[in-house]
Write a protein that holds these residues in place. Structure first.
Motif, PDB file in Angstrom:
ATOM      1  N   HIS A  90       0.801  -1.223   0.000  1.00  0.00           N
ATOM      2  CA  HIS A  90       0.000   0.000   0.000  1.00  0.00           C
ATOM      3  C   HIS A  90       0.834   1.274   0.000  1.00  0.00           C
ATOM      4  N   ASN A  91       2.147   1.158   0.208  1.00  0.00           N
ATOM      5  CA  ASN A  91       3.023   2.320  -0.036  1.00  0.00           C
ATOM      6  C   ASN A  91       4.438   1.835  -0.366  1.00  0.00           C
ATOM      7  N   ASP A  92       5.235   2.748  -0.888  1.00  0.00           N
ATOM      8  CA  ASP A  92       6.581   2.386  -1.338  1.00  0.00           C
ATOM      9  C   ASP A  92       7.512   2.047  -0.188  1.00  0.00           C
ATOM     10  N   ASP A  93       7.366   2.712   0.941  1.00  0.00           N
ATOM     11  CA  ASP A  93       8.268   2.454   2.056  1.00  0.00           C
ATOM     12  C   ASP A  93       8.162   1.011   2.532  1.00  0.00           C
ATOM     13  N   MET A  94       6.944   0.494   2.657  1.00  0.00           N
ATOM     14  CA  MET A  94       6.791  -0.915   3.041  1.00  0.00           C
ATOM     15  C   MET A  94       7.364  -1.824   1.957  1.00  0.00           C
ATOM     16  N   ALA A  95       7.180  -1.442   0.696  1.00  0.00           N
ATOM     17  CA  ALA A  95       7.700  -2.245  -0.413  1.00  0.00           C
ATOM     18  C   ALA A  95       9.223  -2.313  -0.368  1.00  0.00           C
ATOM     19  N   ILE A  96       9.861  -1.185  -0.061  1.00  0.00           N
ATOM     20  CA  ILE A  96      11.326  -1.147   0.012  1.00  0.00           C
ATOM     21  C   ILE A  96      11.825  -2.033   1.163  1.00  0.00           C
ATOM     22  N   GLY A  97      11.127  -2.002   2.287  1.00  0.00           N
ATOM     23  CA  GLY A  97      11.476  -2.902   3.387  1.00  0.00           C
ATOM     24  C   GLY A  97      11.294  -4.352   2.982  1.00  0.00           C
ATOM     25  N   ALA A  98      10.209  -4.621   2.245  1.00  0.00           N
ATOM     26  CA  ALA A  98       9.935  -5.990   1.800  1.00  0.00           C
ATOM     27  C   ALA A  98      10.990  -6.479   0.812  1.00  0.00           C
ATOM     28  N   ILE A  99      11.495  -5.585  -0.020  1.00  0.00           N
ATOM     29  CA  ILE A  99      12.550  -5.945  -0.977  1.00  0.00           C
ATOM     30  C   ILE A  99      13.778  -6.465  -0.237  1.00  0.00           C
ATOM     31  N   GLN A 100      14.120  -5.840   0.872  1.00  0.00           N
ATOM     32  CA  GLN A 100      15.252  -6.312   1.675  1.00  0.00           C
ATOM     33  C   GLN A 100      15.000  -7.731   2.185  1.00  0.00           C
ATOM     34  N   ALA A 101      13.755  -7.968   2.617  1.00  0.00           N
ATOM     35  CA  ALA A 101      13.413  -9.302   3.124  1.00  0.00           C
ATOM     36  C   ALA A 101      13.487 -10.346   2.013  1.00  0.00           C
ATOM     37  N   ILE A 102      13.032  -9.992   0.835  1.00  0.00           N
ATOM     38  CA  ILE A 102      13.062 -10.922  -0.309  1.00  0.00           C
ATOM     39  C   ILE A 102      14.504 -11.299  -0.652  1.00  0.00           C
ATOM     40  N   GLU A 103      15.361 -10.279  -0.679  1.00  0.00           N
ATOM     41  CA  GLU A 103      16.777 -10.538  -0.998  1.00  0.00           C
ATOM     42  C   GLU A 103      17.421 -11.412   0.069  1.00  0.00           C
ATOM     43  N   GLU A 104      17.142 -11.145   1.325  1.00  0.00           N
ATOM     44  CA  GLU A 104      17.719 -11.933   2.413  1.00  0.00           C
ATOM     45  C   GLU A 104      17.212 -13.375   2.386  1.00  0.00           C
ATOM     46  N   TYR A 105      16.027 -13.567   1.837  1.00  0.00           N
ATOM     47  CA  TYR A 105      15.458 -14.909   1.725  1.00  0.00           C
ATOM     48  C   TYR A 105      16.118 -15.685   0.580  1.00  0.00           C
ATOM     49  N   GLY A 106      16.786 -14.976  -0.303  1.00  0.00           N
ATOM     50  CA  GLY A 106      17.483 -15.622  -1.404  1.00  0.00           C
ATOM     51  C   GLY A 106      16.780 -15.533  -2.740  1.00  0.00           C
ATOM     52  N   LEU A 107      15.748 -14.698  -2.834  1.00  0.00           N
ATOM     53  CA  LEU A 107      15.022 -14.509  -4.088  1.00  0.00           C
ATOM     54  C   LEU A 107      15.345 -13.138  -4.684  1.00  0.00           C
ATOM     55  N   LYS A 108      15.017 -12.972  -5.963  1.00  0.00           N
ATOM     56  CA  LYS A 108      15.256 -11.705  -6.643  1.00  0.00           C
ATOM     57  C   LYS A 108      13.953 -10.908  -6.739  1.00  0.00           C
ATOM     58  N   PRO A 109      13.890  -9.754  -6.046  1.00  0.00           N
ATOM     59  CA  PRO A 109      12.692  -8.916  -6.172  1.00  0.00           C
ATOM     60  C   PRO A 109      12.553  -8.389  -7.589  1.00  0.00           C
ATOM     61  N   ALA A 110      11.327  -8.288  -8.056  1.00  0.00           N
ATOM     62  CA  ALA A 110      10.974  -7.817  -9.399  1.00  0.00           C
ATOM     63  C   ALA A 110      11.160  -8.901 -10.459  1.00  0.00           C
ATOM     64  N   GLU A 111      11.786 -10.017 -10.092  1.00  0.00           N
ATOM     65  CA  GLU A 111      11.921 -11.159 -11.018  1.00  0.00           C
ATOM     66  C   GLU A 111      11.199 -12.377 -10.443  1.00  0.00           C
TER      67      GLU A 111
END
Length: 362
Positions: free
Chosen positions: A267-288
């Protein structure tokens, strides 16, 4: 003979003395007359100048009074400073009020409704000319808004609306169409994944519970997806519009079902940016591996898109301060305003980000 001569001399001297005294008397009278004339002339000049001086003083006083009448005292209660968007919005409204020559009374609600209610009551006691506030949630403000109305102080809603039956408690709402923002996000997603076969699993990071943007962005998104049953929201939880909470909630989503998440709708970019960090730490590529959709179009989102980590952001324009101040002035001047006024907004994708990032002001 000597007596006669002596008598004539005395008579002559007496006559000479009388002539001298007479001359002196005339001289004094003329001097006195001249002095009086000069005094009268000076007094006349002063008298003639007095109206001009008085007029100048009156005109100056009228100008000061006019300036004083034009200046408004505006109380502004902001939600808080939870995101880049909110910081930009606060600056826009504050600058617009002061740049217009008005006095600003500001209060940061720190995302607490009780703080905003207290601030509004403080503005009422200060007898401000107008109140601007962005309500942290939609309900629970009826009593304090009625108090402002009873005090004759108009309320202007900025960015967020209220859910109150009596719409006479506020003058107008100026802000984004949050429902349309949700629709835009869903339409983009449907088009982007038109060729995808099978079910598409979506996790959703909601904004603050009970807030207008959280309610409306969810409603608009789901409205469009109703016609596309292959899109399924599998998990939905609030991240309170903050980067930290967005990361924590996304970590929870990934732990429970990380291999099956296709899309993140934030619902906003700030949460999305935080989520991107979590995705990367999980070992996945955000946006792919996981498509990332945000809302606000802050510069941080453009940076993420340039880096290839975010797919799209829906604009929610925070820089409407000048328009808001103009509406306040129009209302105070007697103009009737519509109850809802929307700001113009757009949508930006990853392939546009590099060309536009330098022009972003927030």
């Amino acid at each position: 003979m000597k007596k006669l001569f002596k008598g004539r001399v005395i008579l002559f001297l007496a006559l000479l003395l009388l002539l001298m005294l007479s001359a002196c008397g005339n001289s004094n009278e003329e001097g006195s007359a001249n002095t009086d004339d000069n005094n009268n002339a000076e007094n006349n000049n002063n008298t003639m100048n007095e109206p001009e001086n008085n007029n100048n003083e009156e005109e100056a006083a009228e100008e000061v009074e006019a300036d004083s009448d034009d200046q408004l005292v505006i109380g502004f209660s902001q939600v808080g400073a939870e995101s880049e968007w909110r910081t930009a919005n606060t600056a826009s409204i504050q600058d617009a009020i002061t740049d217009a020559g008005h006095e600003l009374q500001f209060s940061d609600g720190q995302q607490q409704q009780e703080n905003q209610i207290s601030a509004i009551r403080s503005f009422i006691s200060q007898e401000v000319d107008a109140i601007v506030f962005s309500p942290v949630v939609e309900t629970g403000f009826e009593t304090v808004m009625q108090e402002a109305k009873d005090a004759g102080i108009p309320i202007f809603l900025a960015d967020r609306a209220v859910d109150i039956e009596d719409d006479s408690l506020w003058v107008t709402f100026l802000g984004s169409d949050f429902v349309e923002e949700g629709r835009k996000a869903a339409r983009w997603l449907v088009e982007e994944m038109a060729d995808h076969d099978g079910e598409i699993n979506i996790v959703e990071l909601q904004g603050t519970v009970g807030s207008a943007p959280a309610i409306d962005r969810k409603a608009g998104f789901e409205e469009v997806l109703e016609d596309h049953p292959q899109f399924v929201i599998t998990q939905s939880q609030t991240g309170d519009f903050t980067r930290t909470d967005g990361k924590e909630v996304m970590e929870s989503f990934l732990r429970s079902d990380g291999d099956n998440i296709d899309v993140l709708y934030s619902h906003n970019d700030d949460m999305a940016i935080g989520a991107i960090q979590a995705i990367e730490e999980y070992g996945l590529k955000p946006a792919e591996d996981i498509i990332v959709i945000g809302v606000d179009a802050v510069k941080g989102a453009f940076e993420a898109m340039v880096a290839g980590k975010m797919n799209v952001t829906i604009e929610c324009n925070p820089q409407f301060g000048p328009q808001l101040v103009e509406l306040i002035e129009d209302h105070i001047g007697g103009e009737e305003l519509p109850k809802r006024i929307a700001v113009e907004e757009d949508m930006y994708t990853m392939d546009q980000a590099a060309d536009l990032i330098d022009s972003r002001q927030y």
